[in-house]
Design a protein around this motif. Structure first.
Motif, PDB file in Angstrom:
ATOM      1  N   ASP A 183       0.520  -1.189   0.259  1.00 23.32           N
ATOM      2  CA  ASP A 183      -0.105   0.035  -0.010  1.00 23.32           C
ATOM      3  C   ASP A 183       0.880   1.234  -0.009  1.00 23.32           C
ATOM      4  OD1 ASP A 183      -2.507  -1.148  -0.303  1.00 23.32           O
ATOM      5  OD2 ASP A 183      -3.174  -0.739   1.884  1.00 23.32           O
ATOM      6  N   ASN A 184       1.818   1.189   0.759  1.00 22.95           N
ATOM      7  CA  ASN A 184       2.739   2.325   0.834  1.00 22.95           C
ATOM      8  C   ASN A 184       3.869   2.491  -0.241  1.00 22.95           C
ATOM      9  OD1 ASN A 184       3.222   4.889   2.554  1.00 22.95           O
ATOM     10  ND2 ASN A 184       5.106   3.846   3.346  1.00 22.95           N
ATOM     11  N   GLN A 185       3.885   1.597  -1.092  1.00 22.07           N
ATOM     12  CA  GLN A 185       4.981   1.568  -1.950  1.00 22.07           C
ATOM     13  C   GLN A 185       5.271   3.066  -2.978  1.00 22.07           C
ATOM     14  OE1 GLN A 185       4.441  -0.759  -5.750  1.00 22.07           O
ATOM     15  NE2 GLN A 185       2.431  -1.006  -5.422  1.00 22.07           N
ATOM     16  N   THR A 186       4.377   3.733  -3.265  1.00 21.08           N
ATOM     17  CA  THR A 186       4.383   4.923  -3.967  1.00 21.08           C
ATOM     18  C   THR A 186       5.131   6.060  -3.261  1.00 21.08           C
ATOM     19  OG1 THR A 186       2.469   4.420  -5.628  1.00 21.08           O
ATOM     20  CG2 THR A 186       3.207   6.750  -5.621  1.00 21.08           C
ATOM     21  N   ALA A 187       4.582   6.372  -2.070  1.00 15.88           N
ATOM     22  CA  ALA A 187       5.049   7.069  -1.133  1.00 15.88           C
ATOM     23  C   ALA A 187       6.452   6.919  -0.610  1.00 15.88           C
ATOM     24  CB  ALA A 187       4.042   7.439   0.114  1.00 15.88           C
ATOM     25  N   TRP A 188       6.821   5.548  -0.488  1.00 20.87           N
ATOM     26  CA  TRP A 188       8.041   5.013  -0.099  1.00 20.87           C
ATOM     27  C   TRP A 188       9.211   5.551  -1.252  1.00 20.87           C
ATOM     28  CZ3 TRP A 188      10.199   3.348   4.367  1.00 20.87           C
ATOM     29  CH2 TRP A 188      11.745   3.014   4.290  1.00 20.87           C
ATOM     30  N   GLU A 191      10.199   9.116  -1.624  1.00 22.01           N
ATOM     31  CA  GLU A 191      11.004   9.558  -0.482  1.00 22.01           C
ATOM     32  C   GLU A 191      12.261   8.873  -0.404  1.00 22.01           C
ATOM     33  OE1 GLU A 191      10.487  10.522   4.307  1.00 22.01           O
ATOM     34  OE2 GLU A 191       8.854   9.930   3.134  1.00 22.01           O
ATOM     35  N   TYR A 210      11.904  -0.908   3.973  1.00 20.56           N
ATOM     36  CA  TYR A 210      10.395  -0.727   3.779  1.00 20.56           C
ATOM     37  C   TYR A 210       9.622  -1.876   4.694  1.00 20.56           C
ATOM     38  CZ  TYR A 210       5.981  -0.840   1.197  1.00 20.56           C
ATOM     39  OH  TYR A 210       4.560  -0.820   0.914  1.00 20.56           O
ATOM     40  N   ASP A 213       9.570  -0.758   8.217  1.00 19.42           N
ATOM     41  CA  ASP A 213       8.698   0.447   8.315  1.00 19.42           C
ATOM     42  C   ASP A 213       7.404  -0.335   8.371  1.00 19.42           C
ATOM     43  OD1 ASP A 213       8.011   3.437   8.204  1.00 19.42           O
ATOM     44  OD2 ASP A 213       6.875   2.505   6.490  1.00 19.42           O
ATOM     45  N   HIS A 214       6.755  -1.358   7.559  1.00 21.97           N
ATOM     46  CA  HIS A 214       5.835  -1.718   7.528  1.00 21.97           C
ATOM     47  C   HIS A 214       5.459  -2.276   8.810  1.00 21.97           C
ATOM     48  CE1 HIS A 214       2.179  -3.750   5.630  1.00 21.97           C
ATOM     49  NE2 HIS A 214       2.475  -4.632   6.404  1.00 21.97           N
ATOM     50  N   LYS A 217       4.533  -0.129  11.567  1.00 19.86           N
ATOM     51  CA  LYS A 217       3.138   0.457  11.433  1.00 19.86           C
ATOM     52  C   LYS A 217       2.182  -0.414  11.860  1.00 19.86           C
ATOM     53  CE  LYS A 217       4.438   3.844   7.922  1.00 19.86           C
ATOM     54  NZ  LYS A 217       4.362   4.370   6.451  1.00 19.86           N
ATOM     55  N   GLU A 246       1.498  -5.925  -6.062  1.00 26.42           N
ATOM     56  CA  GLU A 246       0.366  -5.821  -5.065  1.00 26.42           C
ATOM     57  C   GLU A 246      -0.140  -7.384  -4.715  1.00 26.42           C
ATOM     58  OE1 GLU A 246      -0.888  -3.006  -4.535  1.00 26.42           O
ATOM     59  OE2 GLU A 246       0.145  -1.945  -6.089  1.00 26.42           O
TER      60      GLU A 246
END
Length: 367
Positions: A183-188, A191, A210, A213-214, A217, A246
């Motif tokens: 889910d967070n791949q684009t923002a990651w 950045e 990553y 971080d996952h 969270k 995905e």
């Protein structure tokens, strides 16, 4: 995983525990008697019922007495649906059980399976109840027998779903950790840089970060990671699925009793189905039998993946959207970890305990 399970195959034999060849030193059994405080039939009612009579007055008295007798039984009723020791839930039924059976589909299915057993047991118990009241069931009116059968069925204390779940062997299960892994791949990527470019080994540290971080969270205390934990996270990045997409999942995986991961059974419409549980949390090299939590990074489309233990306990919330499920089989789509790696399932045994939060803790988390 519950640690106080009675050994499989053990039976109660008087004051001893043993298998099928245990000595059967049981105390002398006596038929249950009706105490002085328990209503009994009047002599007139007993005589009239034995002569095949039936009316509203007899129905009221017989029903009241039969109800009192049923309530006086051990457990407050009758076990009408006997589950044999080797009967258990199949894969599809396990899925429904883990979900808490919100639509009662499993309950209805099992009820249909045991309908004949329940009917025969109900008739037998009703006949024995009448016999205990001094009446031969052959002599009574059919409606009188049906009235007693209804009382018996209303005091059915058996729960075949519960007993089948108890008999079900330990299973290899998984559940998703936190939100969907990618889910967070684009923002990651924006950045921290790419997670996949096809060739560059420099991508692996970004993948390890990553994953960490996952996990953070998802509620894992990554600040407490040991050197071994961090090395294992790096192994997930380098030896796990090559192509991140995905469908790639990061799951906790364990082997244990399905009852430890069942969602609460809803009692009313709108009841929240959620269960917070904690897996493992033992140092590396620990001889403690509760074991360590294990996580697996898996691509169900091709079976590629890698799994590692963590010394840090993993706490996650099971819910209708993210329930526990079988590693493979049942409703699981694609490859499970056992399909891909052919694992020794008992090696994944780990203690699973419920986490109960105070109201203050729940409010702090919500804030």
């Amino acid at each position: 995983m519950s640690t106080q399970r009675q050994a499989a195959g053990a039976v109660k034999a008087g004051d001893k525990i043993g298998g099928q060849f245990a000595t059967l030193e049981r105390p002398t059994a006596f038929a249950p008697s009706i105490s002085d405080e328990t209503p009994t039939l009047s002599d007139e009612a007993r005589e009239r019922l034995s002569e095949g009579e039936w009316d509203d007055e007899l129905e009221a008295e017989l029903t009241a007495v039969a109800t009192a007798v049923a309530k006086a039984e051990v457990g407050g009723g009758y076990d009408l649906e006997f589950v044999d020791y080797d009967d258990h839930l199949n894969e599809e039924q396990i899925d429904a059980f883990l979900l808490g059976d919100p639509e009662c589909d499993l309950q209805n299915e099992i009820s249909d399976v045991f309908s004949e057993t329940r009917y025969n047991s109900t008739r037998r118990e009703a006949q024995e109840l009448l016999d205990g009241l001094g009446i031969d069931y052959i002599d009574v009116d059919g409606d009188a027998l049906e009235a007693v059968q209804e009382v018996v069925e209303n005091h059915n204390t058996s729960d075949p779903v519960r007993d089948l779940a108890k008999n079900t062997p330990s299973q290899l299960m998984r559940t998703q950790l936190g939100a969907d892994f990618m889910d967070n791949q684009t923002a990651w990527r924006d950045e921290h840089g790419p997670l996949y470019d096809g060739h560059d080994d420099a991508v692996y540290p970004s993948r390890a970060a990553y994953i960490t971080d996952h996990l953070q969270k998802a509620g894992v205390d990554t600040a407490s990671f040991t050197v071994e934990d961090r090395e294992n996270i790096s192994l997930l990045a380098t030896d796990g699925p090559y192509n991140w997409h995905e469908g790639v999942r990061l799951d906790v995986i364990w082997y244990g009793d399905i009852r430890d991961a069942q969602l609460p059974v809803p009692q009313h419409d709108g009841d929240k189905q959620e269960r917070k549980v904690m897996f493992g949390g033992k140092p590396y090299g620990s001889r403690d039998s509760t074991g360590q939590a294990r996580i697996v990074l898996l691509d169900p489309m091709n079976g590629s993946g890698y799994e590692v233990p963590l010394s840090t306990p993993i706490t996650t919330s099971l819910s209708k959207d993210r329930p526990a499920h079988l590693d493979s089989g049942g409703s699981t789509h694609g490859y499970g970890w056992d399909d891909a790696a052919g694992v020794y399932k008992p090696a994944y045994a780990v203690e699973v305990v419920d986490v109960v939060e105070t109201d203050a803790q729940s409010e702090e988390i919500a804030a």
